[in-house]
Scaffold this active site. Sequence first.
Site, short mmCIF file in Angstrom:
data_model
loop_
_atom_site.label_atom_id
_atom_site.label_comp_id
_atom_site.label_asym_id
_atom_site.label_seq_id
_atom_site.Cartn_x
_atom_site.Cartn_y
_atom_site.Cartn_z
N LYS A 77 53.79 40.71 26.38
CA LYS A 77 53.25 39.58 27.16
C LYS A 77 54.12 39.24 28.36
CE LYS A 77 51.14 37.18 23.28
NZ LYS A 77 51.60 36.29 22.22
N GLY A 118 69.81 49.50 10.73
CA GLY A 118 69.93 49.99 12.10
C GLY A 118 69.90 51.49 12.24
N GLY A 128 75.20 35.01 20.07
CA GLY A 128 73.95 35.76 19.94
C GLY A 128 73.87 36.60 18.67
N GLU A 155 70.50 33.66 14.99
CA GLU A 155 69.40 33.02 15.72
C GLU A 155 69.51 31.50 15.64
OE1 GLU A 155 65.53 34.86 15.23
OE2 GLU A 155 66.53 36.56 14.27
N LYS A 212 64.87 44.28 3.03
CA LYS A 212 65.45 45.62 3.10
C LYS A 212 65.68 46.19 1.70
CE LYS A 212 67.57 44.72 7.59
NZ LYS A 212 68.73 44.09 8.24
#
Lengths: 428, 428
Positions: free
Chosen positions: A46, A135, A188, A191, A206
């Site tokens: 978007k 990851g 960072g 959250e 997970k």
Amino acid sequence: MVRKVGVAILGLGVVGGGTYQTIVDHHDFYLKTQQIDLTVEMVLDKSEERLNALGIPKDRWAGSIEEVLANPCVDIVVETIGGVGAAKAFVLAALRDGKTVVTSNKELICKYSHELERVAKRTGCGLYYEASCVGGVPIIRTLLDGVQANHVQKMMGIVNGTTNYILTKMTYEGADYAETLKEAQRLGYAEFDPTNDVEGFDSMYKLSILSSMAFHTKVPYTNIFREGISKICTQDIAYGKEFGYTLKLLAIGKNTEKGIEVRVHPTFIPSSHPLASVNDAFNAVYLTGDAVDDIMLYGRGAGALPTASAVVSDVIYAATHSEVKYSTFKNTEKAEAGVKFVSDFSSAYYLRLSVQDAAGVLAKISNIFGKNGISIVQISQKNGAEGDERVPLLVITHKTSESAVKNAVAKINATQLATVDAVIRVEA
Amino acid sequence: MVRKVGVAILGLGVVGGGTYQTIVDHHDFYLKTQQIDLTVEMVLDKSEERLNALGIPKDRWAGSIEEVLANPCVDIVVETIGGVGAAKAFVLAALRDGKTVVTSNKELICKYSHELERVAKRTGCGLYYEASCVGGVPIIRTLLDGVQANHVQKMMGIVNGTTNYILTKMTYEGADYAETLKEAQRLGYAEFDPTNDVEGFDSMYKLSILSSMAFHTKVPYTNIFREGISKICTQDIAYGKEFGYTLKLLAIGKNTEKGIEVRVHPTFIPSSHPLASVNDAFNAVYLTGDAVDDIMLYGRGAGALPTASAVVSDVIYAATHSEVKYSTFKNTEKAEAGVKFVSDFSSAYYLRLSVQDAAGVLAKISNIFGKNGISIVQISQKNGAEGDERVPLLVITHKTSESAVKNAVAKINATQLATVDAVIRVEA
């Protein structure tokens, strides 16, 4: 014999952006090493700002999922949106349309793999999700194609970077939880609403995916015991160190004669254990198989490029292999018939009590442990704060059941002579 | 849709025996999880004693390789003989006959993969060798199908169990090399003639295989710098500890702008590095890719069942996948055209000198280092033995070239004022 392979990326956030960059930067490398001409044919997001920031040519911007699927140059759809709203609808649409899907979405795979696999099998396309867990570490490829000769008996993983970062800081810098969380948010690493990470939901998703693969039966996340790190006191981490323990948020899966045992909770492990030195945002999975014995895979559990490494490795795998391995278990929504789950699991425990510093109290407490069949390995009384009537008492138990500990805790609290202020499970 | 898959095992020693046991014990498990009916159809070994000890029914004993290949039930041939004599002849015969081969033989793959691949490509069968490197750790599968999206820039591995066992004992128990080797031989961790392990040949073969895959060009073992551990003094391990280093026999591969750099030698690494805590017979490979960043795979590098885990996982892979990935480089015997190898590599160094304890000596030595462009990070003079004219002087250098160090060492030895008694490379 170079083959053209076109990719569409849905969601150009951190992982999607990293995926775009990785494919663009490695075009000639894949041509040479994999004999594929891999290009990003379309992107869907978007935010025009994001697409511009990544320098994606406008003729690749799609306006809708329909436009993506109508493009005959798109062979593989990468979903890096996250969540189970649009992501689920788009992945289902792609699979229905016969496009192979690569996703980094743990929640989607954990909750809806049965729906997705059903469609994928019908239309004969692939569904890959290495990037959903740990990851860039190829743990799913390892379970499928590296240790598949083994009965996997046990798996212990540090599978969430945010909580491992927080616990590492609390352990080595002695800061408290609230303070460390704030710092992690500022950097960072956490959250704004950290619930998903700190309360163990992310690790739970997970663990559901990894233990389903390892134990060859769907392990629904609803069967997983879950406890987060938000109530951890830095003081307990320090006390644990005195006993030779390091605190980690572990995702634990065991396949025992009594059944499958799956749990996510803060755990003390011996400081000499290889998992104890997995620090900061690093992740690791420690597996035990009946032939291979112990192995560990270690690496970055998050981040744009490490996660993109897993996404693009899946894309290359899909482009160069024709066989797709779906779950081999029959029912991908529920556990296989006959599979039992252990809910009242056994563990060793670390308990911190505040006890009245008076004659006879210790005997009373010991008596409660004994009556609940809990035997004690070590007990250590600490100095209390100045003027405090109560002093800290640390107890390490032998292996005992969760229910026995709960009973004992309730009984101790009822005495009015002591309270149990911390209960932390211990794994060897 | 269960598929019958028949295996023949050539060489029923430690790994072959473990492979037999693993396949027999897991028959029903593979039927359920992999939909294959996997059986050992034939075995070939000169020693009837071994075959009897493993309880292998006599009707499975083959008298010759011809008998094995004539058996229509044998789909996959497992070679666990070792060496490059009969093993090479048998593997070539099997491949010529269109049988897929799974082998644990590092020397064979290192030296003759070009011959074997040529035949395999021609007859369209597979050649798998996960078990040739790092036992049960799926490092080859990871390089092929787990991190193939990356330019692998660097690889550092502890890939030999015998030497890691010896160095661990020397490090933590302070025993000397000769004594520790004897103990390792007594326990079966080292062979009667330990040359292959302790002089780094075994690590060199594995580094050739792994760096060829990682760097997408054949890396002939003749390009690998090799130095073993037989000259290591326990005293240097202790001195290194004071600088924060741990000693390991590392297999190092780097793909730099100057070329490929491949070497096997005793190496000091920071004690905080994940490889520093890989102890005893455990092995690990630490990889750096341009997307995934650092990852590490850790596990048992040898032993009957761990190695069998890799062999049987390859067998299952071969039985359930139709695509075979051979080396993608054109020339599998020599390096690709245009590939350069760095022979005069750069490294930091630890040097131990014996110096005359007299005025002016240190200045002379410092001068020699300076003239050779070697700059020094740290220097530390130790107390000598009672009555000794010379005292130990420890030097840690900045990164410099191997040739500069060699020149400096020769010049220092020529002064008659000092001798260089130990040179150990340091990696960060």
